[in-house]
Design a protein around this motif. Structure first.
Motif, PDB file in Angstrom:
ATOM      1  N   THR A  20       1.087  -1.538  -0.101  1.00 48.66           N
ATOM      2  CA  THR A  20       0.077   0.372  -0.001  1.00 48.66           C
ATOM      3  C   THR A  20       1.113   1.438   0.155  1.00 48.66           C
ATOM      4  OG1 THR A  20      -1.678  -1.384   1.494  1.00 48.66           O
ATOM      5  CG2 THR A  20      -2.193   1.098   1.673  1.00 48.66           C
ATOM      6  N   TYR A  21       1.918   1.375   0.612  1.00 50.27           N
ATOM      7  CA  TYR A  21       2.908   2.357   0.933  1.00 50.27           C
ATOM      8  C   TYR A  21       3.248   2.762  -0.356  1.00 50.27           C
ATOM      9  CZ  TYR A  21       1.589   3.555   5.545  1.00 50.27           C
ATOM     10  OH  TYR A  21       0.047   4.555   6.067  1.00 50.27           O
ATOM     11  N   ALA A  34       8.981   4.456   2.294  1.00 47.03           N
ATOM     12  CA  ALA A  34      10.191   3.371   3.593  1.00 47.03           C
ATOM     13  C   ALA A  34       9.840   4.277   5.302  1.00 47.03           C
ATOM     14  CB  ALA A  34      11.620   4.219   2.726  1.00 47.03           C
ATOM     15  N   HIS A  35       9.541   5.883   4.686  1.00 42.10           N
ATOM     16  CA  HIS A  35      10.159   6.596   6.214  1.00 42.10           C
ATOM     17  C   HIS A  35       8.725   6.007   6.791  1.00 42.10           C
ATOM     18  CE1 HIS A  35      10.014   9.458   9.148  1.00 42.10           C
ATOM     19  NE2 HIS A  35       9.627  10.416   8.700  1.00 42.10           N
ATOM     20  N   SER A  36       8.048   5.930   5.802  1.00 41.18           N
ATOM     21  CA  SER A  36       6.390   6.719   6.246  1.00 41.18           C
ATOM     22  C   SER A  36       6.268   4.760   6.931  1.00 41.18           C
ATOM     23  CB  SER A  36       5.407   6.391   5.240  1.00 41.18           C
ATOM     24  OG  SER A  36       4.851   7.451   5.166  1.00 41.18           O
ATOM     25  N   MET A 135      12.763  -2.626   1.809  1.00 43.49           N
ATOM     26  CA  MET A 135      10.700  -1.553   1.758  1.00 43.49           C
ATOM     27  C   MET A 135      10.681  -2.453   2.734  1.00 43.49           C
ATOM     28  SD  MET A 135       9.550   0.563   1.133  1.00 43.49           S
ATOM     29  CE  MET A 135      10.112   1.443  -0.795  1.00 43.49           C
ATOM     30  N   HIS A 136      10.347  -4.321   2.778  1.00 43.61           N
ATOM     31  CA  HIS A 136      10.283  -4.836   3.722  1.00 43.61           C
ATOM     32  C   HIS A 136      10.932  -4.964   5.267  1.00 43.61           C
ATOM     33  CE1 HIS A 136       7.582  -6.804   0.771  1.00 43.61           C
ATOM     34  NE2 HIS A 136       6.932  -7.632   1.836  1.00 43.61           N
ATOM     35  N   LEU A 137      12.248  -4.690   5.195  1.00 51.91           N
ATOM     36  CA  LEU A 137      12.843  -4.635   5.901  1.00 51.91           C
ATOM     37  C   LEU A 137      12.680  -3.381   6.364  1.00 51.91           C
ATOM     38  CD1 LEU A 137      15.958  -6.533   5.315  1.00 51.91           C
ATOM     39  CD2 LEU A 137      14.632  -6.644   7.065  1.00 51.91           C
ATOM     40  N   ASN A 138      11.899  -2.253   6.863  1.00 53.50           N
ATOM     41  CA  ASN A 138      11.870  -0.664   6.891  1.00 53.50           C
ATOM     42  C   ASN A 138      11.092  -1.336   8.279  1.00 53.50           C
ATOM     43  OD1 ASN A 138      13.270   1.093   5.619  1.00 53.50           O
ATOM     44  ND2 ASN A 138      11.469   0.651   3.735  1.00 53.50           N
ATOM     45  N   PHE A 139       9.911  -1.593   8.437  1.00 56.07           N
ATOM     46  CA  PHE A 139       9.401  -2.547   9.009  1.00 56.07           C
ATOM     47  C   PHE A 139       9.848  -2.792  10.931  1.00 56.07           C
ATOM     48  CE2 PHE A 139       5.612  -4.434  11.790  1.00 56.07           C
ATOM     49  CZ  PHE A 139       5.203  -3.511  12.036  1.00 56.07           C
ATOM     50  N   PRO A 140      11.213  -3.734  10.470  1.00 50.46           N
ATOM     51  CA  PRO A 140      11.327  -4.632  11.912  1.00 50.46           C
ATOM     52  C   PRO A 140      12.526  -3.605  12.079  1.00 50.46           C
ATOM     53  CG  PRO A 140      12.127  -5.764   9.731  1.00 50.46           C
ATOM     54  CD  PRO A 140      11.033  -4.706   9.575  1.00 50.46           C
ATOM     55  N   CYS A 141      13.604  -2.542  11.120  1.00 47.52           N
ATOM     56  CA  CYS A 141      14.550  -1.574  11.557  1.00 47.52           C
ATOM     57  C   CYS A 141      13.203  -0.982  12.683  1.00 47.52           C
ATOM     58  CB  CYS A 141      14.676  -1.132  10.455  1.00 47.52           C
ATOM     59  SG  CYS A 141      15.710  -1.749   9.825  1.00 47.52           S
TER      60      CYS A 141
END
Length: 175
Positions: A20-21, A34-36, A135-141
């Motif tokens: 979505t983002y 990525a920031h969001s 992009m998937h790794l932005n969340f766990p970071c």
């Protein structure tokens, strides 16, 4: 009895969040997407850290807090501890997960007709796969940064995926 969420639900949520983002809200602005995503992870990390440390005394130093993230916090999230922790003893820590679960089910949509480069179609697909994985790794970071922030440790967190399915999270403490 603690509350639990099915792992498949978390996988689906993360996939939809990234999709979505990066394709709807910020299709032409991957840095903003990525920031969001990282900001959402940050809020999740803040709240989870608060929950998991309610009955604990405060940590006396950075290393103790990082060890908590590697052992207890990671175990709550992924039902296993971080596989390896390295540090340079100057504020940089590398948390290595040899089989990061959230990357095991990442799939890449095949390129559309206009997206294939005649010169190097494999390179375009590889670049897109790398971008989606990052992009998937932005969340766990964000989760790691939020958890450490809640513990009083301001930091920057990045991910390295040079050895998939292994993933390394680099934590740099801000002074």
């Amino acid at each position: 009895m603690g509350r639990e969420v099915s792992e498949s639900c978390v996988d689906s949520l993360l996939t939809e969040l990234v999709s979505t983002y990066s394709t709807r809200f910020y299709a032409n602005k991957p840095d903003l997407a990525a920031h969001s995503i990282e900001a959402i992870g940050y809020q999740v990390g803040l709240q989870l850290s608060e929950r998991y440390t309610m009955d604990r005394p405060r940590f006396s130093d950075h290393l103790e807090a990082i060890k908590f993230i590697c052992k207890d916090f990671w175990s709550e999230l992924f039902k296993k501890q971080i596989d390896n922790l390295k540090t340079n003893h100057r504020g940089t820590f590398v948390l290595q997960d040899s089989r990061f679960r959230w990357l095991s089910r990442v799939s890449i949509d095949p390129p559309e007709n206009g997206d294939v480069s005649q010169d190097n179609p494999a390179g375009v697909a590889e670049n897109k796969a790398s971008l989606v994985t990052k992009m998937h790794l932005n969340f766990p970071c964000g989760i790691i940064r939020g958890a450490l922030s809640n513990l009083g440790i301001p930091c920057a967190v990045s991910a390295d995926i040079s050895n998939l399915p292994a993933c390394s999270f680099v934590v740099r403490i801000k002074v």
